[in-house]
Structures are given as C-alpha cells and as structure tokens.
Scaffold this motif. Sequence first.
Motif, short mmCIF file in Angstrom:
data_model
loop_
_atom_site.label_atom_id
_atom_site.label_comp_id
_atom_site.label_asym_id
_atom_site.label_seq_id
_atom_site.Cartn_x
_atom_site.Cartn_y
_atom_site.Cartn_z
N HIS A 113 15.60 -29.62 -101.20
CA HIS A 113 15.31 -30.80 -100.26
C HIS A 113 14.15 -31.13 -99.85
O HIS A 113 13.86 -32.34 -99.55
CB HIS A 113 16.57 -30.55 -99.08
N HIS A 117 11.93 -34.58 -99.72
CA HIS A 117 11.27 -35.37 -98.80
C HIS A 117 9.96 -35.70 -98.99
O HIS A 117 9.45 -36.65 -99.01
CB HIS A 117 11.27 -34.76 -97.40
N SER A 138 11.62 -33.54 -89.78
CA SER A 138 13.02 -34.08 -90.26
C SER A 138 13.45 -33.17 -88.78
O SER A 138 13.25 -32.66 -87.74
CB SER A 138 13.40 -33.48 -91.34
N GLY A 139 15.16 -32.95 -89.15
CA GLY A 139 15.91 -32.49 -88.16
C GLY A 139 16.10 -30.99 -88.28
O GLY A 139 15.72 -30.22 -87.30
N GLY A 140 15.74 -30.72 -89.53
CA GLY A 140 15.70 -28.89 -89.74
C GLY A 140 14.22 -28.58 -89.80
O GLY A 140 13.97 -27.32 -89.64
N GLY A 165 12.60 -33.31 -84.96
CA GLY A 165 13.65 -33.86 -84.89
C GLY A 165 14.81 -33.43 -84.13
O GLY A 165 15.80 -33.84 -83.36
N ASP A 169 17.08 -34.81 -80.89
CA ASP A 169 18.45 -34.78 -80.91
C ASP A 169 18.81 -33.73 -79.69
O ASP A 169 20.08 -34.42 -78.92
CB ASP A 169 19.00 -34.06 -82.04
N GLY A 182 16.93 -39.76 -82.70
CA GLY A 182 15.81 -40.34 -83.17
C GLY A 182 15.58 -41.81 -82.75
O GLY A 182 14.95 -42.43 -81.92
N PRO A 183 16.68 -42.59 -83.33
CA PRO A 183 16.66 -44.11 -83.10
C PRO A 183 16.95 -44.65 -81.73
O PRO A 183 16.22 -45.44 -81.03
CB PRO A 183 17.79 -44.62 -84.29
N ASP A 186 13.62 -43.73 -79.76
CA ASP A 186 12.81 -44.56 -79.99
C ASP A 186 12.56 -46.03 -79.39
O ASP A 186 11.87 -46.71 -78.83
CB ASP A 186 12.56 -44.91 -81.25
N GLY A 266 13.15 -37.19 -91.60
CA GLY A 266 13.75 -38.22 -90.79
C GLY A 266 12.99 -39.06 -89.77
O GLY A 266 13.08 -40.17 -89.48
N SER A 270 10.49 -43.30 -87.35
CA SER A 270 9.93 -43.57 -86.06
C SER A 270 9.10 -44.66 -86.04
O SER A 270 7.83 -44.47 -86.86
CB SER A 270 9.51 -42.44 -85.02
N THR A 297 15.14 -40.97 -93.75
CA THR A 297 16.32 -40.02 -93.42
C THR A 297 16.71 -39.72 -94.82
O THR A 297 16.38 -40.16 -96.00
CB THR A 297 17.36 -40.66 -92.51
N ASP A 298 17.69 -38.78 -94.90
CA ASP A 298 18.35 -38.17 -96.16
C ASP A 298 18.86 -39.40 -96.97
O ASP A 298 19.68 -40.15 -96.62
CB ASP A 298 19.51 -37.03 -95.79
O1 KG4 Z 1 15.66 -35.83 -92.79
P1 KG4 Z 1 16.56 -36.10 -92.05
O2 KG4 Z 1 17.58 -37.21 -92.21
O3 KG4 Z 1 17.63 -34.62 -92.02
C1 KG4 Z 1 17.03 -33.46 -92.07
O4 KG4 Z 1 16.70 -33.13 -93.41
O5 KG4 Z 1 16.91 -32.82 -91.29
O6 KG4 Z 1 16.23 -36.11 -90.40
C2 KG4 Z 1 17.09 -36.46 -89.31
C3 KG4 Z 1 16.34 -36.24 -88.16
C4 KG4 Z 1 17.27 -36.51 -86.90
O7 KG4 Z 1 16.88 -35.22 -86.01
C5 KG4 Z 1 17.03 -37.75 -86.02
O8 KG4 Z 1 16.91 -37.67 -84.99
C6 KG4 Z 1 15.48 -37.88 -86.89
O9 KG4 Z 1 15.43 -37.25 -88.15
N1 KG4 Z 1 15.20 -39.48 -86.89
C7 KG4 Z 1 14.13 -40.04 -86.01
C8 KG4 Z 1 14.49 -41.37 -86.13
N2 KG4 Z 1 15.57 -41.65 -87.14
C9 KG4 Z 1 16.00 -40.22 -87.49
N3 KG4 Z 1 13.36 -39.57 -85.24
C10 KG4 Z 1 12.59 -40.45 -84.67
N4 KG4 Z 1 12.61 -41.93 -84.81
C11 KG4 Z 1 13.59 -42.34 -85.74
N5 KG4 Z 1 13.71 -43.67 -85.82
#
Ligand code: KG4
Length: 332
Positions: A113, A117, A138-140, A165, A169, A182-183, A186, A266, A270, A297-298
């Motif tokens: 994964h 990215h 990302s989130g992880g 991320g 959250d 995130g969204p 922001d 993800g 931003s 995002t994913d």
């Molecule tokens: O890459 P992703 O979809 O999933 C993982 O692989 O973890 O990332 C998700 C993360 C979440 O923590 C979410 O809050 C963050 O990306 N995220 C953002 C935005 N959109 C999603 N963080 C900041 N600004 C955004 N607009």
Amino acid sequence: MSRLLLALETSCDETAAAVVDDDLAVRSSVVSSQVDLHAAFGGVVPELASRAHIDTITQVVSRALDEAGATGGDLAAVAVTSGPGLVGALLVGIATAKSLALGWDLPVVGVNHLEGHLASVYLADRSVPFPQVALLVSGGHCMLTRALAPGHYELLGETVDDSVGEAYDKVARFLGLGYPGGPVLDRLAAGAEDTLGFPRPMLADGYAFSFSGLKTAVVNHVRAHPDVRQAEVAASFVAACMDVLCAKMRLALEEYADPAIAIVGGVAASPVLRARAEALAAEFGARLLIPPQRMATDNAAMIGVAAWHRLAASGPSDPGFGPEPDLRLRFS
Ligand code: KG4
Ligand code: ZN
C-alpha cells in the motif's frame, strides 16, 4: 495495443477498483467510501470495514470494468493491496483478486500500500524525475524517504509515535468533529490564524517526527480554555503540523538537492500542505510531484501504477501470498 490490469484496494475503509494500462493511464477508478459507516464511532471499526468490503467489492469491480469498457478477457493481470492494513479488510481484496485471477487465468500481483501511495504521483503527471525527497503522510504512516527509482526507497526518518493523519483524526474526534479529521480541520483552519502557538515537536531532531505530544497539547489547551474558538484551535494545530512537515522536507532538500519533492498519502489532500509544498519547491527550484487531490486518499489507481512497476521489476507474486497487516516498505 496497450495492456490493462485490474487493481483492487481494501486495506482500510475504502473499497476501490481501477483499470490502469501499461502506459500508466487510468482507464477507470472507482472508490466506495465507508466514511459514513465509521463516522459515528470516531474511527474505523475493523469488523464493520471487512463486512462492508464484502458487500460492495463485486459491484465496485463491475463498475471499474464497465467504465473502462473492459472485460476479464482484456486484462493482463489482477493486482491487489497485500498490506499494510487491517487483516480482515486486506483478506477480502486478496480473496477477490485471487478468485478473479483464477477464473480469468491471469497472474496476480500483491502490492505494498505504501508503494501505492508513493506511485500516486504518476496519477498527476507520468513524466516523473528521480531522485525525489518523498514525504508519505497518511492515517497510518508518516515518513520521509528518498525515492531513488520506482520501488527503490531510502528511509530518512519516520514518526516515533502517531502519524500526522492520526493526530488530525484524534484532535477532530476530541473536538466532536467526527471522522476523518483532515478535511473538517482544514476547512475550520481556513477561517482563523495560528494564535495559540502549539509546540512544533522534534523540529530540530533531524528527520524523526512525533505528533502525539502536539495532540496532547491541543487537548490540554481546550480543557483549560473551554470557550476557545474551534477555528482557532484548528488553525493553530494545522500550522504546527505543517511547520514540522515543511522543516523536515527543507532539511532533506538542503542535504540532497534532489530535483523533485513528492508528497503522498491522505494528508497530501490538504490545501494548506499543497500550498506550502508549492512554495518550498519554488524556493529550491525543485518540481513538486503530488497526486490530484481526490487521489491522495486511498484508491486503487495508485495500486495499479505500483503493480506495473512491480511486474516490470519482479514479475507476478507467488499465488500463495496472504495479507501482511504490518508490511513495511523495503529500503535500498
Ligand atoms: O492515505 P489515507 O486515505 O489512508 C491511509 O493509508 O491511512 O489517509 C487517511 C488520512 C486520515 O488521517 C485523514 O484525516 C487524512 O488522511 N486526510 C487529510 C485530508 N483528507 C484526508 N488530512 C489533512 N487534510 C485533508 N484534506
Ligand atoms: Zn493509504
């Protein structure tokens, strides 16, 4: 004639399928988000995620094939995220990919994964220079790497605790703003200034990151000042995150003078990070590589691109592979 592959992504809370050709053009990309399902819990509930993947994966695959105008007979391979991620969620994608590959007599490719990215920069522009200072947020995960070539990375540093991320959250959840953070943070941040001056953790500690203390600082501040405006908290939190991310990228650009900066994951969605990264790239005369906002995002298109790179480098996977929830990036 170009060859096509079908890629699946089910590592967390998006059920996604895409058809990508061997010129790395995306013929279709379908993402079914489970955000509404998990929002009430303030985060992803693994068991619900697996069940939702089972319910939607066949429809998502059919739509991806329809939108690409393709059938199983047109494909050269099936690709799927093999890790890292939630074990049950990964299993649904892998079982589906293997069944389709068996039925259509196609090779199957397991994709990391994180490599997906890092390959997402090709979704914006297919001429990609190397080496790159590549930030994966990302989130992880939260790590700074140098991408030397597709599939070849050098680790500069990563977080010692939470990813950025994850901090977004957790702060959003604490403020009662739902999931994902995130969204919404922001959006709120756009209406205020950085007035609270939260700490910039590990700013001077080389390439290592830490976001857990920043999250605690936000929580403590809000507990001590319950009347503080949420927009002000969001703006101050986002500014602290961005200052840290940009300081580490700046350090790497000064050290390596690479011709490109890549920002993926993800958090690359931003608008604040996108604007700050553009300014940084201009200052260093580097090219900014960043996926289109909705592909940060994913999604499965990025898995398809990484799968073509994997196929060229090492061929299909052994069909016995299974989910690897803790899979790491391999570093050169
Ligand atoms: O890459 P992703 O979809 O999933 C993982 O692989 O973890 O990332 C998700 C993360 C979440 O923590 C979410 O809050 C963050 O990306 N995220 C953002 C935005 N959109 C999603 N963080 C900041 N600004 C955004 N607009
Ligand atoms: Zn991801």
